[in-house]
Scaffold this motif. Structure first.
Motif, PDB file in Angstrom:
ATOM      1  N   LEU A 211       5.995   1.852   3.172  1.00  0.00           N
ATOM      2  CA  LEU A 211       5.125   1.480   2.064  1.00  0.00           C
ATOM      3  C   LEU A 211       5.886   1.563   0.732  1.00  0.00           C
ATOM      4  O   LEU A 211       5.794   0.669  -0.111  1.00  0.00           O
ATOM      5  CB  LEU A 211       3.898   2.395   2.040  1.00  0.00           C
ATOM      6  CG  LEU A 211       2.912   2.158   0.897  1.00  0.00           C
ATOM      7  CD1 LEU A 211       2.317   0.766   0.973  1.00  0.00           C
ATOM      8  CD2 LEU A 211       1.808   3.220   0.932  1.00  0.00           C
ATOM      9  N   LEU A 212       6.652   2.627   0.561  1.00  0.00           N
ATOM     10  CA  LEU A 212       7.421   2.788  -0.676  1.00  0.00           C
ATOM     11  C   LEU A 212       8.464   1.690  -0.829  1.00  0.00           C
ATOM     12  O   LEU A 212       8.663   1.146  -1.919  1.00  0.00           O
ATOM     13  CB  LEU A 212       8.087   4.168  -0.700  1.00  0.00           C
ATOM     14  CG  LEU A 212       7.139   5.365  -0.795  1.00  0.00           C
ATOM     15  CD1 LEU A 212       7.911   6.659  -0.575  1.00  0.00           C
ATOM     16  CD2 LEU A 212       6.420   5.383  -2.127  1.00  0.00           C
ATOM     17  N   ALA A 213       9.144   1.362   0.286  1.00  0.00           N
ATOM     18  CA  ALA A 213      10.173   0.316   0.229  1.00  0.00           C
ATOM     19  C   ALA A 213       9.544  -1.041  -0.068  1.00  0.00           C
ATOM     20  O   ALA A 213      10.100  -1.842  -0.840  1.00  0.00           O
ATOM     21  CB  ALA A 213      10.940   0.282   1.546  1.00  0.00           C
ATOM     22  N   TYR A 219      14.105  -4.352  -1.193  1.00  0.00           N
ATOM     23  CA  TYR A 219      14.679  -4.560   0.134  1.00  0.00           C
ATOM     24  C   TYR A 219      14.001  -5.758   0.794  1.00  0.00           C
ATOM     25  O   TYR A 219      12.772  -5.878   0.781  1.00  0.00           O
ATOM     26  CB  TYR A 219      14.503  -3.308   1.002  1.00  0.00           C
ATOM     27  CG  TYR A 219      15.153  -2.089   0.388  1.00  0.00           C
ATOM     28  CD1 TYR A 219      16.516  -1.858   0.541  1.00  0.00           C
ATOM     29  CD2 TYR A 219      14.404  -1.191  -0.365  1.00  0.00           C
ATOM     30  CE1 TYR A 219      17.117  -0.748  -0.029  1.00  0.00           C
ATOM     31  CE2 TYR A 219      14.999  -0.085  -0.944  1.00  0.00           C
ATOM     32  CZ  TYR A 219      16.351   0.134  -0.778  1.00  0.00           C
ATOM     33  OH  TYR A 219      16.953   1.225  -1.357  1.00  0.00           O
ATOM     34  N   SER A 220      14.829  -6.617   1.401  1.00  0.00           N
ATOM     35  CA  SER A 220      14.295  -7.802   2.059  1.00  0.00           C
ATOM     36  C   SER A 220      13.707  -7.479   3.421  1.00  0.00           C
ATOM     37  O   SER A 220      12.823  -8.188   3.909  1.00  0.00           O
ATOM     38  CB  SER A 220      15.400  -8.861   2.216  1.00  0.00           C
ATOM     39  OG  SER A 220      16.480  -8.333   2.979  1.00  0.00           O
ATOM     40  N   ASP A 221      14.210  -6.431   4.057  1.00  0.00           N
ATOM     41  CA  ASP A 221      13.737  -6.035   5.391  1.00  0.00           C
ATOM     42  C   ASP A 221      13.431  -4.549   5.344  1.00  0.00           C
ATOM     43  O   ASP A 221      14.330  -3.719   5.170  1.00  0.00           O
ATOM     44  CB  ASP A 221      14.793  -6.348   6.447  1.00  0.00           C
ATOM     45  CG  ASP A 221      14.245  -6.201   7.867  1.00  0.00           C
ATOM     46  OD1 ASP A 221      13.182  -5.574   8.032  1.00  0.00           O
ATOM     47  OD2 ASP A 221      14.896  -6.719   8.805  1.00  0.00           O
ATOM     48  N   THR A 222      12.167  -4.197   5.511  1.00  0.00           N
ATOM     49  CA  THR A 222      11.779  -2.784   5.416  1.00  0.00           C
ATOM     50  C   THR A 222      11.492  -2.155   6.778  1.00  0.00           C
ATOM     51  O   THR A 222      10.871  -1.090   6.856  1.00  0.00           O
ATOM     52  CB  THR A 222      10.537  -2.630   4.524  1.00  0.00           C
ATOM     53  OG1 THR A 222       9.468  -3.422   5.059  1.00  0.00           O
ATOM     54  CG2 THR A 222      10.839  -3.047   3.100  1.00  0.00           C
ATOM     55  N   ALA A 223      11.929  -2.821   7.863  1.00  0.00           N
ATOM     56  CA  ALA A 223      11.875  -2.161   9.164  1.00  0.00           C
ATOM     57  C   ALA A 223      12.801  -0.943   9.111  1.00  0.00           C
ATOM     58  O   ALA A 223      13.740  -0.888   8.305  1.00  0.00           O
ATOM     59  CB  ALA A 223      12.293  -3.116  10.270  1.00  0.00           C
ATOM     60  N   LEU A 224      12.557   0.020   9.968  1.00  0.00           N
ATOM     61  CA  LEU A 224      13.237   1.308   9.836  1.00  0.00           C
ATOM     62  C   LEU A 224      14.765   1.186   9.893  1.00  0.00           C
ATOM     63  O   LEU A 224      15.469   1.711   9.028  1.00  0.00           O
ATOM     64  CB  LEU A 224      12.745   2.270  10.925  1.00  0.00           C
ATOM     65  CG  LEU A 224      13.323   3.691  10.865  1.00  0.00           C
ATOM     66  CD1 LEU A 224      13.028   4.336   9.522  1.00  0.00           C
ATOM     67  CD2 LEU A 224      12.772   4.535  12.007  1.00  0.00           C
ATOM     68  N   LYS A 225      15.296   0.496  10.917  1.00  0.00           N
ATOM     69  CA  LYS A 225      16.749   0.434  11.055  1.00  0.00           C
ATOM     70  C   LYS A 225      17.408  -0.319   9.907  1.00  0.00           C
ATOM     71  O   LYS A 225      18.368   0.200   9.296  1.00  0.00           O
ATOM     72  CB  LYS A 225      17.121  -0.200  12.405  1.00  0.00           C
ATOM     73  CG  LYS A 225      18.631  -0.231  12.651  1.00  0.00           C
ATOM     74  CD  LYS A 225      18.956  -0.802  14.025  1.00  0.00           C
ATOM     75  CE  LYS A 225      20.464  -0.838  14.246  1.00  0.00           C
ATOM     76  NZ  LYS A 225      20.815  -1.408  15.569  1.00  0.00           N
ATOM     77  N   PRO A 226      16.966  -1.554   9.551  1.00  0.00           N
ATOM     78  CA  PRO A 226      17.587  -2.229   8.407  1.00  0.00           C
ATOM     79  C   PRO A 226      17.465  -1.447   7.103  1.00  0.00           C
ATOM     80  O   PRO A 226      18.391  -1.423   6.289  1.00  0.00           O
ATOM     81  CB  PRO A 226      16.836  -3.561   8.326  1.00  0.00           C
ATOM     82  CG  PRO A 226      16.294  -3.775   9.693  1.00  0.00           C
ATOM     83  CD  PRO A 226      15.968  -2.413  10.210  1.00  0.00           C
TER      84      PRO A 226
END
Length: 252
Positions: A211-213, A219-226
């Motif tokens: 949510l913060l990201a 950031y273009s991709d806020t999935a955990l790994k990226p």
């Protein structure tokens, strides 16, 4: 879910063990033995008891001469068959007349099966722990309470988190919080406001990095790994003092 619940569960375990001990005593008094009805299970118990009878006869002689035999380990089996074996062994070789005999369970190599083992009680152990039905029942209670504590699993972690009132960090954690509420607090309420209030009461400070990201727009991709890789690259560039990289300053 609380100290009172744990105490109630412990009391319930003691009541079940006492009731089972009373039922077992009545069954033994009537000459009945807890035994399986399926042919394959009955054959398993019968074959095991033949080995037990031969071992006990040998052990009795060797024990009297001061040279106890090696323990007898029976094939692994499920909890039902272990109960049958314990009942059959106790019926054939009553503890009061076989104080030197110890029957115990061993962890199996895999799955939930265990093995029943018979061994001769060392003299010093027999002197330190004389047999009595009360001690045997208390040992059963202690074993069941130990298993009850083990089965609590993540509930113990949850209680520690709630008691500590520390910030909790999640990533896209709404479904995790829903699951925790349903499993550890109670059934999910229909109004979302009640759910939020219950979680906030248990965990006053929850941070969701996704949510913060998302809200930062950095950031273009806020999935955990990226997101982790992007933040790690930024941290490495900061540590190296790279003046050329564009600096992103998310609000967290």
């Amino acid at each position: 879910r609380s100290t009172a619940d744990a105490a109630a569960a412990a009391a319930a375990v003691r009541q079940r063990v006492a009731a089972q001990a009373e039922a077992d005593a009545e069954r033994r008094a009537q000459g009945r033995v807890f035994s399986p009805s399926r042919p394959a299970e009955a054959a398993f118990v019968n074959e095991a008891m033949e080995r037990v009878a031969a071992w006990v006869a040998r052990a009795r002689t060797q024990h009297a001469s001061g040279a106890p035999p090696e323990p007898l380990t029976l094939p692994e089996c499920n909890g039902f068959l272990r109960k049958c074996l314990y009942a059959a062994i106790e019926h054939a070789h009553p503890p009061a007349a076989h104080k030197w005999l110890v029957t115990e369970s061993l962890e199996g190599e895999g799955g939930g099966n265990k093995a029943v083992r018979l061994r001769v009680r060392p003299a010093e152990e027999a002197a330190a722990e004389p047999f009595s039905p009360a001690m045997h029942a208390e040992a059963q209670v202690a074993e069941k309470l130990s298993k009850l504590r083990e089965s609590e699993g993540f509930l113990r972690v949850w209680r520690a988190l709630v008691a500590a009132k520390v910030p909790v960090l999640v990533h896209n954690g709404l479904f995790d919080l829903l699951f925790l509420h349903d499993a550890l607090i109670g059934p999910l309420p229909a109004p979302c406001t009640q759910f939020k209030a219950a979680v906030h009461a248990a965990l006053p400070e929850v941070w969701d990095t996704k949510l913060l990201a998302d809200q930062s727009g950095a950031y273009s991709d806020t999935a955990l790994k990226p997101l982790y890789e992007a933040c790690s690259a930024e941290a490495a560039a900061d540590a190296a003092g790279d003046p050329n990289r564009p600096h992103q300053s998310p609000p967290f």
